[in-house]
Design a protein around this motif. Structure first.
Motif, PDB file in Angstrom:
ATOM      1  N   CYS A 138       6.910   2.802 -14.199  1.00 13.39           N
ATOM      2  CA  CYS A 138       5.531   3.076 -13.797  1.00 13.39           C
ATOM      3  C   CYS A 138       4.929   4.128 -14.743  1.00 13.39           C
ATOM      4  N   GLN A 139       3.625   4.089 -14.875  1.00 18.11           N
ATOM      5  CA  GLN A 139       2.930   5.021 -15.759  1.00 18.11           C
ATOM      6  C   GLN A 139       1.829   5.738 -14.980  1.00 18.11           C
ATOM      7  N   ALA A 140       1.779   7.055 -15.124  1.00 16.36           N
ATOM      8  CA  ALA A 140       0.733   7.851 -14.483  1.00 16.36           C
ATOM      9  C   ALA A 140       0.063   8.733 -15.518  1.00 16.36           C
ATOM     10  N   GLU A 141      -1.256   8.731 -15.523  1.00 10.88           N
ATOM     11  CA  GLU A 141      -2.021   9.589 -16.422  1.00 10.88           C
ATOM     12  C   GLU A 141      -2.775  10.611 -15.581  1.00 10.88           C
ATOM     13  N   THR A 142      -2.661  11.871 -15.953  1.00 12.94           N
ATOM     14  CA  THR A 142      -3.318  12.935 -15.203  1.00 12.94           C
ATOM     15  C   THR A 142      -4.258  13.723 -16.093  1.00 12.94           C
ATOM     16  N   ALA A 143      -5.223  14.371 -15.458  1.00  9.99           N
ATOM     17  CA  ALA A 143      -6.145  15.257 -16.167  1.00  9.99           C
ATOM     18  C   ALA A 143      -5.496  16.626 -16.339  1.00  9.99           C
ATOM     19  N   PRO A 144      -5.947  17.424 -17.293  1.00 14.24           N
ATOM     20  CA  PRO A 144      -5.367  18.761 -17.485  1.00 14.24           C
ATOM     21  C   PRO A 144      -5.397  19.620 -16.221  1.00 14.24           C
ATOM     22  N   LYS A 178       0.829  -1.213   0.000  1.00  8.55           N
ATOM     23  CA  LYS A 178       0.000   0.000   0.000  1.00  8.55           C
ATOM     24  C   LYS A 178       0.860   1.258   0.000  1.00  8.55           C
ATOM     25  N   THR A 179       1.777   1.320   0.962  1.00  7.18           N
ATOM     26  CA  THR A 179       2.618   2.506   1.089  1.00  7.18           C
ATOM     27  C   THR A 179       3.548   2.649  -0.106  1.00  7.18           C
ATOM     28  N   THR A 180       4.034   1.530  -0.614  1.00  5.70           N
ATOM     29  CA  THR A 180       4.921   1.571  -1.783  1.00  5.70           C
ATOM     30  C   THR A 180       4.220   2.219  -2.975  1.00  5.70           C
ATOM     31  N   ILE A 181       2.976   1.854  -3.207  1.00  5.89           N
ATOM     32  CA  ILE A 181       2.235   2.442  -4.329  1.00  5.89           C
ATOM     33  C   ILE A 181       2.052   3.941  -4.125  1.00  5.89           C
ATOM     34  N   LEU A 182       1.736   4.361  -2.907  1.00  3.79           N
ATOM     35  CA  LEU A 182       1.601   5.791  -2.642  1.00  3.79           C
ATOM     36  C   LEU A 182       2.916   6.528  -2.899  1.00  3.79           C
ATOM     37  N   ASN A 183       4.029   5.920  -2.455  1.00  4.36           N
ATOM     38  CA  ASN A 183       5.333   6.541  -2.680  1.00  4.36           C
ATOM     39  C   ASN A 183       5.644   6.657  -4.164  1.00  4.36           C
ATOM     40  N   LEU A 184       5.330   5.608  -4.912  1.00  3.86           N
ATOM     41  CA  LEU A 184       5.572   5.639  -6.356  1.00  3.86           C
ATOM     42  C   LEU A 184       4.715   6.703  -7.031  1.00  3.86           C
ATOM     43  N   MET A 185       3.450   6.789  -6.631  1.00  2.00           N
ATOM     44  CA  MET A 185       2.575   7.819  -7.193  1.00  2.00           C
ATOM     45  C   MET A 185       3.131   9.213  -6.900  1.00  2.00           C
ATOM     46  N   GLY A 186       3.492   9.424  -5.638  1.00  2.00           N
ATOM     47  CA  GLY A 186       3.988  10.734  -5.243  1.00  2.00           C
ATOM     48  C   GLY A 186       5.236  11.136  -5.994  1.00  2.00           C
ATOM     49  N   GLU A 187       6.183  10.193  -6.160  1.00  2.00           N
ATOM     50  CA  GLU A 187       7.420  10.496  -6.865  1.00  2.00           C
ATOM     51  C   GLU A 187       7.188  10.669  -8.358  1.00  2.00           C
ATOM     52  N   LYS A 188       6.311   9.851  -8.922  1.00  6.68           N
ATOM     53  CA  LYS A 188       6.035   9.959 -10.360  1.00  6.68           C
ATOM     54  C   LYS A 188       5.416  11.306 -10.698  1.00  6.68           C
ATOM     55  N   LEU A 189       4.582  11.822  -9.784  1.00  2.00           N
ATOM     56  CA  LEU A 189       3.906  13.091 -10.028  1.00  2.00           C
ATOM     57  C   LEU A 189       4.701  14.289  -9.509  1.00  2.00           C
ATOM     58  N   GLY A 190       5.787  14.023  -8.783  1.00  2.00           N
ATOM     59  CA  GLY A 190       6.594  15.112  -8.241  1.00  2.00           C
ATOM     60  C   GLY A 190       5.896  15.877  -7.134  1.00  2.00           C
ATOM     61  N   LEU A 191       5.127  15.173  -6.281  1.00  2.00           N
ATOM     62  CA  LEU A 191       4.392  15.847  -5.214  1.00  2.00           C
ATOM     63  C   LEU A 191       5.301  16.163  -4.029  1.00  2.00           C
ATOM     64  N   ASN A 203      -0.517  22.696  -4.525  1.00  2.00           N
ATOM     65  CA  ASN A 203      -0.875  22.380  -3.140  1.00  2.00           C
ATOM     66  C   ASN A 203      -0.966  20.886  -2.862  1.00  2.00           C
ATOM     67  N   SER A 204      -0.858  20.061  -3.904  1.00  2.00           N
ATOM     68  CA  SER A 204      -0.964  18.615  -3.725  1.00  2.00           C
ATOM     69  C   SER A 204       0.257  18.083  -2.988  1.00  2.00           C
ATOM     70  N   ARG A 205       0.062  17.018  -2.197  1.00  2.00           N
ATOM     71  CA  ARG A 205       1.195  16.495  -1.450  1.00  2.00           C
ATOM     72  C   ARG A 205       0.922  15.096  -0.939  1.00  2.00           C
ATOM     73  N   VAL A 206       1.988  14.454  -0.476  1.00  2.00           N
ATOM     74  CA  VAL A 206       1.906  13.160   0.212  1.00  2.00           C
ATOM     75  C   VAL A 206       1.927  13.445   1.702  1.00  2.00           C
ATOM     76  N   ILE A 207       0.998  12.865   2.441  1.00  2.00           N
ATOM     77  CA  ILE A 207       0.953  13.046   3.897  1.00  2.00           C
ATOM     78  C   ILE A 207       1.010  11.673   4.550  1.00  2.00           C
ATOM     79  N   THR A 208       2.020  11.470   5.387  1.00  2.00           N
ATOM     80  CA  THR A 208       2.202  10.185   6.068  1.00  2.00           C
ATOM     81  C   THR A 208       1.993  10.358   7.562  1.00  2.00           C
ATOM     82  N   SER A 209       1.919   9.239   8.276  1.00  2.00           N
ATOM     83  CA  SER A 209       1.792   9.298   9.732  1.00  2.00           C
ATOM     84  C   SER A 209       3.022   9.948  10.356  1.00  2.00           C
ATOM     85  N   ASP A 210       4.188   9.823   9.699  1.00  2.00           N
ATOM     86  CA  ASP A 210       5.393  10.478  10.205  1.00  2.00           C
ATOM     87  C   ASP A 210       5.240  12.000  10.179  1.00  2.00           C
ATOM     88  N   ASP A 211       4.566  12.529   9.159  1.00  2.00           N
ATOM     89  CA  ASP A 211       4.323  13.972   9.106  1.00  2.00           C
ATOM     90  C   ASP A 211       3.482  14.423  10.298  1.00  2.00           C
TER      91      ASP A 211
END
Length: 291
Positions: A95-101, A63-76, A109-117
């Motif tokens: 990995c492949q990420a598709e985003t809307a315009p 679960k966390t790995t996928i979130l990390n990959l998403m965050g890094e792929k999108l540069g959050l 303002n988008s970001r990754v928020i973890t329990s460590d934060d």
């Protein structure tokens, strides 16, 4: 609102081909190859994202790995570091990420928020309050010294001391301290402060990847967080991808849930998840005690 529309991991044959031809893999036998191998034989489909998408699974399910990959792929943006081996970049490239315009504007303002934060935020509050408490003690000592001081002004250089003595003689100790030091930044429990963290950090029209946000929250606060996230998605055009075990969050209205424990990985209703069924069986076995 949907900013991240689809996300896919590399196929197993792509992973094996990369490892077979990787100079880094041939150079050492002991370095971590994370995240290669985590999803072998799991048949993870391309994830189709909704305004609220939840990743659920046991420890080690990814679960966390996928979130990390998403965050890094999108540069959050993110506050805390995570396990990133020398192989992480190679895996991320596949990995492949598709985003809307609309993501271009939402990214700010988008970001990754973890329990460590959240824990870091709680520690920062505690540190601030401890320093405020130390300053308060200093001011009480200053007040006692000034109130009973035998003071005579000799020059303008004594003006500050005169003001101090006059204030101490006119006011109580608590008033003297209150006028000179801010109130505690927070007078709430850890759970209430953690909930306040989410309401402070989550802005309109943004994408948020939340890793186990239920940590530190009581059941009541988990329900309040669920309502806040539902409202943020429905009325304030936010999108959430959430990793969680919380049945309160899993029951979010309109959430699309991926069961990472199933093979192949598939979407399902929250009531079909094995660990939710475990809660159900537990409470059923204690039904007489609860009634």
């Amino acid at each position: 609102m949907i900013y991240l529309t689809r996300f896919s991991l590399p196929r197993e044959d792509e992973e094996l081909n990369f490892l077979a031809h990787s100079w880094e893999n041939k150079r050492t036998c002991y370095t971590s190859r994370y995240p290669f191998g985590i999803f072998f034989s799991r048949e993870v489909p391309t994830l189709e994202l909704e305004p609220v998408t939840i990743l659920c699974g046991g420890n080690g399910s990814g679960k966390t790995t996928i979130l990390n990959l998403m965050g890094e792929k999108l540069g959050l943006r993110r506050g805390t570091v995570f396990n990133r081996s020398s192989f992480f970049g190679g895996y991320l490239d596949m990995c492949q990420a598709e985003t809307a315009p609309a993501f271009r504007k939402a990214k700010e303002n988008s970001r990754v928020i973890t329990s460590d934060d959240v824990f870091d935020y709680l520690l920062d509050l505690r540190y601030i309050n401890e320093n405020i408490d130390h300053r308060r003690k200093e001011l009480l000592e200053e007040y006692a010294d000034a109130r009973y001081a035998s003071f005579q002004m000799h020059s303008m250089e004594d003006l500050d001391r005169l003001r101090q003595v006059v204030d101490a003689q006119r006011h109580t100790g608590s008033r003297y301290v209150r006028d000179r030091v801010m109130n505690d930044v927070v007078e709430k429990s850890n759970g209430e402060s953690a909930f306040a963290f989410f309401t402070k950090e989550i802005q309109e029209e943004s994408l948020y990847l939340l890793d186990e946000p239920e940590n530190s929250l009581s059941p009541r606060l988990q329900e309040e967080l669920r309502a806040f996230l539902e409202d943020s998605a429905r009325f304030y055009r936010c999108q959430f991808v959430i990793s969680t075990h919380s049945p309160f969050l899993l029951a979010m209205q309109g959430a699309k849930i991926y069961d990472l424990d199933s093979v192949p990985v598939k979407s399902c209703r929250w009531t079909q998840l094995e660990h939710v069924q475990s809660y159900w069986r537990f409470f059923q076995s204690h039904r007489e005690e609860l009634e």
